[in-house]
Design an enzyme around this catalytic site. Sequence first.
Site, mmCIF file in Angstrom:
data_model
loop_
_atom_site.group_PDB
_atom_site.id
_atom_site.type_symbol
_atom_site.label_atom_id
_atom_site.label_comp_id
_atom_site.label_asym_id
_atom_site.label_seq_id
_atom_site.Cartn_x
_atom_site.Cartn_y
_atom_site.Cartn_z
ATOM 1 N N GLU A 101 0.223 -4.109 7.224
ATOM 2 C CA GLU A 101 0.063 -5.453 6.467
ATOM 3 C C GLU A 101 0.185 -5.023 5.204
ATOM 4 O OE1 GLU A 101 -1.799 -4.366 8.615
ATOM 5 O OE2 GLU A 101 -1.794 -6.581 10.763
ATOM 6 N N PHE A 106 -15.265 -10.916 17.730
ATOM 7 C CA PHE A 106 -14.243 -10.429 17.434
ATOM 8 C C PHE A 106 -12.966 -10.111 16.104
ATOM 9 C CE2 PHE A 106 -9.892 -8.853 19.101
ATOM 10 C CZ PHE A 106 -10.257 -7.086 19.044
ATOM 11 N N GLN A 107 -12.558 -9.382 15.662
ATOM 12 C CA GLN A 107 -12.160 -9.424 14.256
ATOM 13 C C GLN A 107 -12.502 -10.552 13.625
ATOM 14 O OE1 GLN A 107 -7.721 -9.108 16.530
ATOM 15 N NE2 GLN A 107 -7.922 -7.101 15.974
ATOM 16 N N LYS A 139 -7.415 -20.330 15.028
ATOM 17 C CA LYS A 139 -7.179 -20.518 15.813
ATOM 18 C C LYS A 139 -7.100 -21.987 16.949
ATOM 19 C CE LYS A 139 -6.102 -17.427 19.593
ATOM 20 N NZ LYS A 139 -5.643 -15.651 19.927
ATOM 21 N N MET A 176 0.863 13.067 -12.611
ATOM 22 C CA MET A 176 -0.021 12.239 -13.685
ATOM 23 C C MET A 176 -1.697 12.476 -13.363
ATOM 24 S SD MET A 176 0.330 10.259 -16.287
ATOM 25 C CE MET A 176 1.796 8.906 -16.021
HETATM 26 C C1 LIG Z 1 -3.761 3.761 -4.348
HETATM 27 C C2 LIG Z 1 -3.858 4.981 -5.177
HETATM 28 N N1 LIG Z 1 -4.753 5.626 -5.395
HETATM 29 C C3 LIG Z 1 -5.184 6.386 -6.706
HETATM 30 C C4 LIG Z 1 -4.626 5.559 -7.455
HETATM 31 C C5 LIG Z 1 -4.553 7.339 -9.023
HETATM 32 N N2 LIG Z 1 -3.339 7.911 -9.635
HETATM 33 C C6 LIG Z 1 -2.557 7.219 -10.450
HETATM 34 S S1 LIG Z 1 -1.005 8.163 -10.272
HETATM 35 C C7 LIG Z 1 -1.667 9.481 -8.917
HETATM 36 C C8 LIG Z 1 -0.423 10.356 -8.577
HETATM 37 C C9 LIG Z 1 0.678 9.775 -8.526
HETATM 38 O O1 LIG Z 1 1.270 11.329 -8.281
HETATM 39 P P1 LIG Z 1 2.786 10.703 -7.121
HETATM 40 O O2 LIG Z 1 3.506 9.723 -6.319
HETATM 41 O O3 LIG Z 1 3.082 12.639 -6.641
HETATM 42 O O4 LIG Z 1 3.840 10.599 -8.397
HETATM 43 P P2 LIG Z 1 3.695 11.444 -9.813
HETATM 44 O O5 LIG Z 1 2.653 11.752 -10.848
HETATM 45 O O6 LIG Z 1 3.810 12.479 -9.594
HETATM 46 O O7 LIG Z 1 5.234 11.315 -10.119
HETATM 47 C C10 LIG Z 1 -2.608 9.050 -8.738
HETATM 48 C C11 LIG Z 1 -3.476 9.495 -7.762
HETATM 49 C C12 LIG Z 1 -3.349 5.125 -7.896
HETATM 50 N N3 LIG Z 1 -2.707 4.906 -8.433
HETATM 51 N N4 LIG Z 1 -3.246 4.336 -6.465
#
Ligand SMILES: Cc1ncc(C[n+]2csc(CCOP(=O)(O)OP(=O)(O)O)c2C)c(N)n1
Lengths: 173, 562
Positions: free
Chosen positions: B51, B113-114, B163, B477
Site C-alpha cells: 500500500e 479484526f483489522q 463496511k 548520504m
Molecule cells: C524511510 C527512510 N529511512 C531512512 C532515511 C535516512 N536516510 C537518508 S539518505 C539515506 C541513505 C540512502 O542510501 P541509498 O538509497 O543507497 O542512496 P545514496 O545516498 O547512496 O545515493 C538514509 C538511510 C530516510 N531518508 N528514509
Amino acid sequence: MENRTFTISVYSENNVGLLNRISGIFLKRHINILSLNVSESEIENVSRFIIVVETTEKWVQNIVGQIEKQIEVIKAFYHTDEETIYLENALFKIASSLLFDEKQIQNIIKDSQSTIVTVSRDFFVISKSGRRSEIEELYAKFKPYGIMQFVRSGRISVSKQKMEISTMLETFK
Amino acid sequence: MKISGAEAVIRCLLAEGVDLLYGYPGGAIMPVYDELYKFQDQLHHVLVRHEQGATHAAQGYARATGKVGVAIATSGPGATNLITGIADAQIDSTPMVCITGQVGKHLLGSDAFQETDIIGISTPVTKWNYQVTEASEIPEVIAKAFYIARSGRPGPVLIDITKNAQFDQLDFSYEKCTGIRSYTPVPKLNLEKVAAAAALINSAKKPFIIFGQGIILGQAEEEFKAVVEKSGIPAAWTILGLSAMPTDHPLNVGMLGMHGNYGPNLLTNECDVLIAFGMRFDDRVTGKLSTYAKQAKVIHFEIDPAEIDKNVKTEIAVLGDVKEALTALLPLIDAKSHDLWHNEFKELKKIEYDSVIKEELNPTNNKGISMGETIEMINKHSKGDAIIVSDVGQHQMFACRYAKFNSTKSNITSGGLGTMGFALPAAIGAKMGKPDREVVAIIGDGGFQMNIQELGTIFQTQVPVKIVILNNEFLGMVRQWQELFFDNRYASTKMINPNFVAIAEGYHIKSKKVTQREDLDAAVAEMLASKESYFLEIMVEKENNVFPMIPTGACVSEIRLS
Ligand SMILES: Cc1ncc(C[n+]2csc(CCOP(=O)(O)OP(=O)(O)O)c2C)c(N)n1
C-alpha cells in the site's frame, strides 16, 4: 520574547474529530494546554473552543495560523488577559456538619459571594465563579476545615472588543 | 436511483474525472473492489505490491499531471501502510485522496479484526479526513474530499468508509463541491501589497528571487518567467521549485539549500531585497535562521497564511493566488538587467565549477563512475525532456543539482519528508499520468530495496519506466555524514546487496549492469531507446561526497565546497 498567558478562541463547525486535530497542533510544539473549554457559541451550529496557554506571542501567532488552517475552523483569535473578560467556575463539596459547627464558614461564603448550590444531610456544595486567584483564595480559606471534593472548570472568556465573526458568517449564507 | 455505497464510491470517482487509481484489496474494502471489477472499462485499478507503493504512485501521478492522485486500501494494516505516503504528500502539498475500508459501524471501537483508528492515526498528516458510517454520506463527503485535496494549498485527504456503508443502499446523486464555509482556500489578493512589493523591488540594488513549488502548483510558470525576465533579477529554486523555469534559463542561478549551489546560498546573505514565491523557508533552505538573510527586506508571495512569518520575518506579505499576484506585479516593475549583481553570481559559479562541478562531471583521478556524470549522461540522451523521479540520498542531490529540465512538472522527488522508497512507485504513477513522456527513476541501492516489490507492478502493468540504480554499496548520504561529522565511524551503512539484475530479470524486466565508464554512454542510450521498461544498475564510486554542503545548523554563508 517573554512568556505570557494567552486565551485562544476558535470558532468552528461542530464536527467529530476536530478536537483531536486542534490538540495535535499544541502537542507537536510541546505546548501545554492550561485550560480548555468547548461549548456552543452565540452562532447556531458553531462551536467555540477557549484554550489557555502560556507561551510567547510569536508562538501563539503561529499556532493560531495553524489552527485556522484546519478545514472546519471558521476563525481563530488570540487575546491577552487585559483584552478579555474571563472567569472560571469551581465547586466545593463540604461536610454539612461544618455549616452548623463552624460559624466562620458562613462568613466565608458570604464574603466570597459564592452561592450554595445544594444542601443535604451529609454535605453541601458551594459554587464560586471568578478569576483563578479568587477561587484559590476561597480554597485556602476552606482548606483548614476540610474539603470533601473540589473541581474547577476551564476558563471561559469573552473579548472586550467586538468580534466580527457573526457578520463574517452572515456573508457565507 | 438507488445503488450501494460501494457503487456510489465508484460513481463519485468517475464524476471527479478519475480514470486511474492505485490500491490493494482486503476484507473491509471488498464491496468497493467488487464494483471496480464491474466498472473496469471506465476506471482502471492498478494493483501495487504494497500500500505504501499505492500512495507514492498516486503522488507521482499527481505531481506529473497536476491532477488528484487516488489510492485505496483495506482497513487495519492496509490503512496504516498508507501513512508514509500520506505524510509525504502532506509536507510536499501533493493533492491526493485515499480511501480506506473500515469494519462495520456496529464493531467500531471494539478492537474488531483489522480495526484500526485510521482517523486518529492520519489526523496529523492529512489536510482533512473523515469517517463515513452511513451510505448516504458518501457523495457529499467524496465531493468535499476532492475539493479540499486540490484547492488552495493542495494536500492529502483520507476517507474511511465502514463496511456497512459500502453495502447499504442510498439514493444517489452527485454534486461537485465548490465551497465550504469554514475554508478559504485562496486568500483574496491585496493589490496595495502588490504595489508595495513592486516599489520595494524597483528600489532594490541587489534583489534576489527564490522560488518554490508554489509556482508549479499555481500554474504560474509563464507569469513567473515574465516577471523574472522583465525585472532581470537572478532567481534560484528550492528542490520542489525545480523545473518551474527551464534549468538553462540565463536568469536561473541555481539551487538553494543544504546541497544547493554556492552562489545562491552565499548571496542570500548579500542581497538587499529577497523575494520569495511559493516557498516556505524550509530549514534545509535557510540553515540557521538567526543568521539567514538578516540584511535583506523580505517579500513573501504565499497562498498559505500560516507560512507568513513562520520562519522568516517578512517586510511585505502578499497573500493569494501566485498567478494572479504575478500578473498584477508585472506591469508595476521596472525593466532592469542588474549586470554587476549578476557578475557576483557568475564569479561564484566559476569557483563552484572549478572546485566541485568539473571533477564531478568529468572525473579524472582514476576514480569510479561518479553520480554526477551518470546524470549528465541522462541529460545528454534525454535532452532535458525526461521526467526525473529521484529517491532520497546522495543520488537525489546529484539528480537535483545536475539534471536538466526544459519543462515544468518534470522533477519529482520527496522533498519535505525525504522518504526512501519513494521513487520506484512514484515513477510508475508519473509514467501512467504522462505516458508520452520519458520517465527515469534515479534510485540508490538502499532506497531501491525499500519498495523493490513494485518491480512486480511494473511487470504486470508493462508500464515502460526506466529505472537507474546508482549503486555505491552504501547508504551513501548517511555514510557521508559519518565521514564528515562522526569521524568515519560507518555504523550500519555498508550494504551487501543481492544481484539486482537477476531480481529485475526475475520480474521479466530488461536489465543491464554497468561497471566501466566506457560502457555508460551506450547503456544509457539503449535504456532511453527502449520502448519497454528497463533496469540499469550503475556501479558508482563508493565513497563520493555531495558538495557544496551547509552542515545542519550552520549559516548559509558557511557553505563548504569540500
Ligand atoms: C524511510 C527512510 N529511512 C531512512 C532515511 C535516512 N536516510 C537518508 S539518505 C539515506 C541513505 C540512502 O542510501 P541509498 O538509497 O543507497 O542512496 P545514496 O545516498 O547512496 O545515493 C538514509 C538511510 C530516510 N531518508 N528514509
